[in-house]
Enzyme design. Structure first.
Site, PDB file in Angstrom:
ATOM      1  N   ALA A  35      40.895 -27.452  38.784  1.00  0.00           N
ATOM      2  CA  ALA A  35      40.099 -28.298  39.673  1.00  0.00           C
ATOM      3  C   ALA A  35      39.694 -29.560  38.919  1.00  0.00           C
ATOM      4  CB  ALA A  35      38.857 -27.551  40.119  1.00  0.00           C
ATOM      5  N   ASP A  36      39.654 -30.691  39.602  1.00  0.00           N
ATOM      6  CA  ASP A  36      39.062 -31.867  38.967  1.00  0.00           C
ATOM      7  C   ASP A  36      37.583 -31.918  39.356  1.00  0.00           C
ATOM      8  OD1 ASP A  36      38.807 -33.034  41.486  1.00  0.00           O
ATOM      9  OD2 ASP A  36      40.586 -34.276  41.270  1.00  0.00           O
ATOM     10  N   SER A  37      36.851 -32.884  38.795  1.00  0.00           N
ATOM     11  CA  SER A  37      35.396 -32.856  39.015  1.00  0.00           C
ATOM     12  C   SER A  37      35.027 -33.023  40.486  1.00  0.00           C
ATOM     13  CB  SER A  37      34.680 -33.903  38.161  1.00  0.00           C
ATOM     14  OG  SER A  37      35.554 -34.899  37.729  1.00  0.00           O
TER      15      SER A  37
END
Lengths: 77, 246
Positions: A35-37
Site C-alpha cells: 500500500a502507498d500512504s
C-alpha cells in the site's frame, strides 16, 4: 476479536487488491501489502465508515499493520 | 456542462468569488455560497443563482478556522450529497510596507489566504477521494508570481497557494482529483477599487492589453478548469492578467 479481524481482512483485501491469506495480523500495509500512504489513508477512512468510529489523525498515523487496525477498532467498540 | 455537480466557492459573496459562483451556476452546478461577514451580499448571490434554475445555499464559515471549515463541508455534503468542485477564493488584504507591517497584519493574511486554502482542501479531500473524482481550483494572484511592494503578506500567501496547488495536485492525482490555480492580475473589484487613481494608472502601464480584467474573465477560466475539457491539466497556475507576467 475474531469477527473484527475477519471484517477488517475482507475490507483490506478488497481495498488493496491482495489475497486474503496475505492479510495476517503482522502484515504491514506498506511493506507487506504494497500500500502507498494514500492507500492507508483511504483504508482508515473506510474502516471509520464500516465500524462507525472516528480515528483521529494522530491515531491513524500509528496504524501500520493489520493488527494495529484490529486493536484500534477493538479498543473503540 | 457541470449539471448535477456541487461546487463550494469560498468568499463567494463579492468580487471574483461571486463571479465564479455565478459562472459555475450558469453551467449547471449547484453552489454552496460561503461567506464570512457579508450575509446580505451572500443572500443576493444565492438569489441570483436560484434565478438561473440551479440550487444554492449560503453557509457562513471562517476559512482560517478548522472547525468552521469542517462544518462548512459537512453541511455542503448534507445539502447536495457530494462536493465535486472546490474553489478556494476567500482572501483578504492588509497592505503595508514591509518595514511598517505589523506581525498581526502578516498573520491574518496568511491565515485566511494560505491556511484557509489548506484547511478547505484538507476537508474536501476525504470526500473527493471517496468519489474518486474532484476538482480543486485555487485563486492565487499574479503578485504571488511577480512580487509586489506593499504586499509582503499577501504575496507570501499567494506564492504559498501556488506551491500548495502543486503539492496537492501531486498527492491527489492518483485519485483523479485535479488541482490547479488561477493567478488573476489587475481585476476590477472592491479590492482594486481601493487603490488610488495614480496607482491604477501606473499599474495599467504594466499590462500589455492596457485594460483591467473583469471578474468574469477569471470566472470563465475557473469554469474551464472545473470542466471535462480540462481533464488532463493538473498542478498548473494559469495567469489571467492581460499579459502582465509572462
Amino acid at each position: 476479536m475474531a469477527d473484527v479481524f475477519e471484517q477488517v481482512k475482507s475490507i483490506i483485501a478488497d481495498r488493496l487488491d491482495v489475497d486474503e491469506e496475505k492479510v495476517v495480523l503482522e502484515a504491514s500495509f506498506k511493506d507487506d501489502l504494497e500500500a502507498d500512504s494514500l492507500d492507508v489513508v483511504e483504508l482508515v477512512m473506510e474502516l471509520e465508515d464500516e465500524f462507525d468510529i472516528e480515528i483521529a489523525d494522530e491515531d491513524a498515523e500509528k496504524i501500520n499493520t493489520v493488527g494495529d487496525a484490529v486493536d484500534y477498532i477493538n479498543s473503540k467498540s | 456542462m457541470l449539471q448535477g455537480q456541487t461546487a463550494v466557492v469560498t468568499g463567494a459573496s463579492r468580487g471574483i468569488g461571486r463571479a465564479i459562483a455565478l459562472e459555475l451556476a450558469k453551467n449547471g452546478a449547484n453552489i454552496i455560497v460561503n461567506y464570512s461577514g457579508s450575509e446580505a451580499k451572500a443572500e443576493e448571490v444565492v438569489g441570483e443563482i436560484q434565478d438561473l434554475g440551479v440550487k444554492a445555499v449560503k453557509i457562513q464559515a471562517n476559512v482560517a478556522d478548522e472547525e468552521s471549515v469542517k462544518q462548512l463541508m459537512k453541511q455542503a455534503i448534507k445539502e447536495f450529497g457530494s462536493i465535486d468542485i472546490l474553489v478556494n477564493n476567500a482572501g483578504i488584504t492588509k497592505d503595508n510596507l514591509l518595514m511598517r507591517m505589523k506581525e498581526d497584519e502578516f498573520d491574518q493574511v496568511i491565515q485566511t489566504n494560505l491556511k484557509g486554502t489548506f484547511l478547505c482542501t484538507k476537508a474536501v479531500s476525504r470526500q473527493m477521494m471517496k468519489q474518486k473524482a474532484g476538482r480543486i481550483i485555487n485563486v492565487a494572484s499574479i503578485v504571488g508570481v511577480s512580487g509586489n511592494p506593499g504586499q509582503a503578506n499577501y504575496v507570501a500567501a499567494k506564492a504559498g497557494v501556488i506551491g500548495l496547488t502543486k503539492t496537492t495536485a501531486k498527492e491527489l492525482a492518483s485519485r483523479n482529483i485535479l488541482v490547479n490555480a488561477v493567478a488573476p492580475g489587475f481585476i476590477s473589484t472592491d479590492m482594486t477599487d481601493q487603490l488610488s487613481e495614480e496607482q491604477q494608472e501606473s499599474l495599467l502601464q504594466l499590462v500589455p492589453l492596457e485594460r483591467l480584467g473583469k471578474p468574469e474573465d477569471v470566472a470563465r477560466v475557473v469554469r474551464f478548469l472545473a470542466s471535462e475539457d480540462a481533464n488532463y491539466i493538473t498542478g498548473q497556475t494559469i495567469h489571467i492578467d492581460g499579459g502582465m507576467v509572462m
